[in-house]
Design a protein around this motif. Structure first.
Motif, PDB file in Angstrom:
ATOM      1  N   THR A 113       0.709  -1.097  -0.196  1.00 47.69           N
ATOM      2  CA  THR A 113      -0.090  -0.064   0.109  1.00 47.69           C
ATOM      3  C   THR A 113       0.956   1.297  -0.130  1.00 47.69           C
ATOM      4  O   THR A 113       1.897   1.173   0.210  1.00 47.69           O
ATOM      5  N   ASP A 114       0.495   2.420  -0.516  1.00 43.37           N
ATOM      6  CA  ASP A 114       0.862   3.687  -0.417  1.00 43.37           C
ATOM      7  C   ASP A 114       0.699   4.322   0.965  1.00 43.37           C
ATOM      8  O   ASP A 114       0.454   5.682   0.776  1.00 43.37           O
ATOM      9  N   ILE A 115      -0.009   3.610   1.897  1.00 40.62           N
ATOM     10  CA  ILE A 115      -0.309   4.180   3.016  1.00 40.62           C
ATOM     11  C   ILE A 115       0.747   5.164   3.406  1.00 40.62           C
ATOM     12  O   ILE A 115       2.024   4.765   3.841  1.00 40.62           O
ATOM     13  N   ASP A 116       0.542   6.368   4.076  1.00 37.01           N
ATOM     14  CA  ASP A 116       1.584   7.213   4.609  1.00 37.01           C
ATOM     15  C   ASP A 116       2.335   6.712   5.713  1.00 37.01           C
ATOM     16  O   ASP A 116       1.797   5.953   6.581  1.00 37.01           O
TER      17      ASP A 116
ATOM     18  N   ALA B  92      -7.820   4.448   4.858  1.00 35.56           N
ATOM     19  CA  ALA B  92      -7.167   4.300   6.093  1.00 35.56           C
ATOM     20  C   ALA B  92      -7.757   5.245   7.080  1.00 35.56           C
ATOM     21  O   ALA B  92      -7.949   6.466   6.568  1.00 35.56           O
ATOM     22  N   ASP B 102      -7.110   8.238   1.564  1.00 34.21           N
ATOM     23  CA  ASP B 102      -6.938   7.475   0.260  1.00 34.21           C
ATOM     24  C   ASP B 102      -5.798   6.563   0.061  1.00 34.21           C
ATOM     25  O   ASP B 102      -4.682   7.339   0.457  1.00 34.21           O
ATOM     26  N   ILE B 103      -5.963   5.308  -0.174  1.00 30.56           N
ATOM     27  CA  ILE B 103      -4.871   4.547  -0.308  1.00 30.56           C
ATOM     28  C   ILE B 103      -5.020   3.658  -1.565  1.00 30.56           C
ATOM     29  O   ILE B 103      -5.903   3.451  -1.757  1.00 30.56           O
ATOM     30  N   HIS B 104      -3.811   3.306  -1.973  1.00 27.73           N
ATOM     31  CA  HIS B 104      -4.092   2.349  -3.111  1.00 27.73           C
ATOM     32  C   HIS B 104      -3.281   0.991  -2.619  1.00 27.73           C
ATOM     33  O   HIS B 104      -2.278   1.149  -1.903  1.00 27.73           O
ATOM     34  N   VAL B 105      -3.801  -0.068  -2.923  1.00 25.19           N
ATOM     35  CA  VAL B 105      -3.652  -1.347  -2.439  1.00 25.19           C
ATOM     36  C   VAL B 105      -3.182  -2.336  -3.656  1.00 25.19           C
ATOM     37  O   VAL B 105      -4.109  -2.743  -4.435  1.00 25.19           O
ATOM     38  N   ASP B 106      -1.996  -2.716  -3.619  1.00 25.08           N
ATOM     39  CA  ASP B 106      -1.688  -3.514  -4.633  1.00 25.08           C
ATOM     40  C   ASP B 106      -1.576  -4.989  -4.153  1.00 25.08           C
ATOM     41  O   ASP B 106      -1.285  -5.302  -2.960  1.00 25.08           O
ATOM     42  N   TYR B 128      -8.323   0.428   6.633  1.00 26.82           N
ATOM     43  CA  TYR B 128      -7.437   0.301   7.745  1.00 26.82           C
ATOM     44  C   TYR B 128      -7.890   1.023   8.884  1.00 26.82           C
ATOM     45  O   TYR B 128      -8.076   2.197   8.474  1.00 26.82           O
TER      46      TYR B 128
END
Ligand SMILES: [Mn+2]
Ligand SMILES: [Mn+2]
Ligand SMILES: [Zn+2]
Ligand SMILES: [Zn+2]
Lengths: 138, 138
Positions: A113-116, B92, B102-106, B128
DNA sequence: GTGCTAATCTGCAACTCGTGCGAACAAACA
DNA sequence: TGTTTGTTCGCACGAGTTGCAGATTAGCAC
């Protein structure tokens, strides 16, 4: 959620009383996989104990929840659904009939994820939406 | 969500009117990443257009949502949060301040689930929970 | 610009889900 | 059997959202 017997012990050991209303709810929740709403439990409980109050159902559910014996699932903006299964699991929701199914998901630790980086996650939940077997057949 | 200009065109082309109230909401939502509630939008809108009705805010949000221009996120049992970002993404949530990121999840396609083979999933969402950067610092 | 008409806006009532409160009640225990 | 709390119940209330209907207005024709 633990068995009615175990819950009875826990309640008494914490100075809480074991009333017929609570015992009935313990039994209605035990091994219940339907993720019922408070209203649904009230309706079933009323059959076996006419006169039981909806207020008491809400009260008992919230007691069990804050004791960690009962989980809660919220789907969209519908009413709260209660979940006696407090093991780690996720859910699949049928958008047609509204049924909620327990599922287990492996590999979540490997998700990228690109979660902070400043965000500290403590839990994550996954919800699949779709159509269940009986609704697809119909 | 598309730009106010594009939305204006779409509304007119579908025989819907472009009112000052709608234009204001188009602009308040455009590039808004806060996942605001209807009340929050109403509050902001009221500053620029005193007298605008909360009912109109709800109405416009629901119009945009059913047109597919606006998304909706529901967290726990709080009020609906609106999301101009209708691209595929996840969220999240900070349990302290309530902010939604906003998040992106791969890698979601590689998840292994024991979901019933009769269930036909159409979408899935990941949320999350945790503490955001500013709340951890404080 | 004027008028027409359907769409929209607004205020309020109503509705769903849930909680606060206090009087009546009852489980636990001596 | 009596006393003490905790519990139950009924009802009022609160948040969030929707239904309704009369007043208003955007869009369009003339
Ligand atoms: Mn479950
Ligand atoms: Mn979003
Ligand atoms: Zn179904
Ligand atoms: Zn925060």
């Amino acid at each position: 959620m633990r068995s009615p017997q175990e819950l009875t012990e826990r309640f008494r050991s914490e100075g809480l009383k074991v009333t017929p209303q609570r015992q009935l709810l313990f039994s209605l929740l035990h091994n219940n996989t339907e993720h019922p709403t408070a209203e649904a439990l009230y309706s079933t409980a009323s059959e076996q104990m006419p006169g039981i109050s909806l207020r008491t159902v809400y009260q008992t559910l919230s007691d069990l929840t804050s004791m960690g014996e009962l989980g809660q699932v919220s789907i969209d903006n519908g009413p709260a659904r209660f979940d006696p299964n407090i093991t780690d699991h996720h859910h699949a929701v049928c958008d047609i009939c509204g049924a909620i199914f327990d599922i287990h998901v492996d590999g979540t630790a490997k998700l990228a994820t690109d979660i902070d980086s400043g965000f500290t996650p403590s839990s994550m939940s996954i919800v699949y939406h779709g159509s269940c077997a009986s609704c697809v057949a119909a």
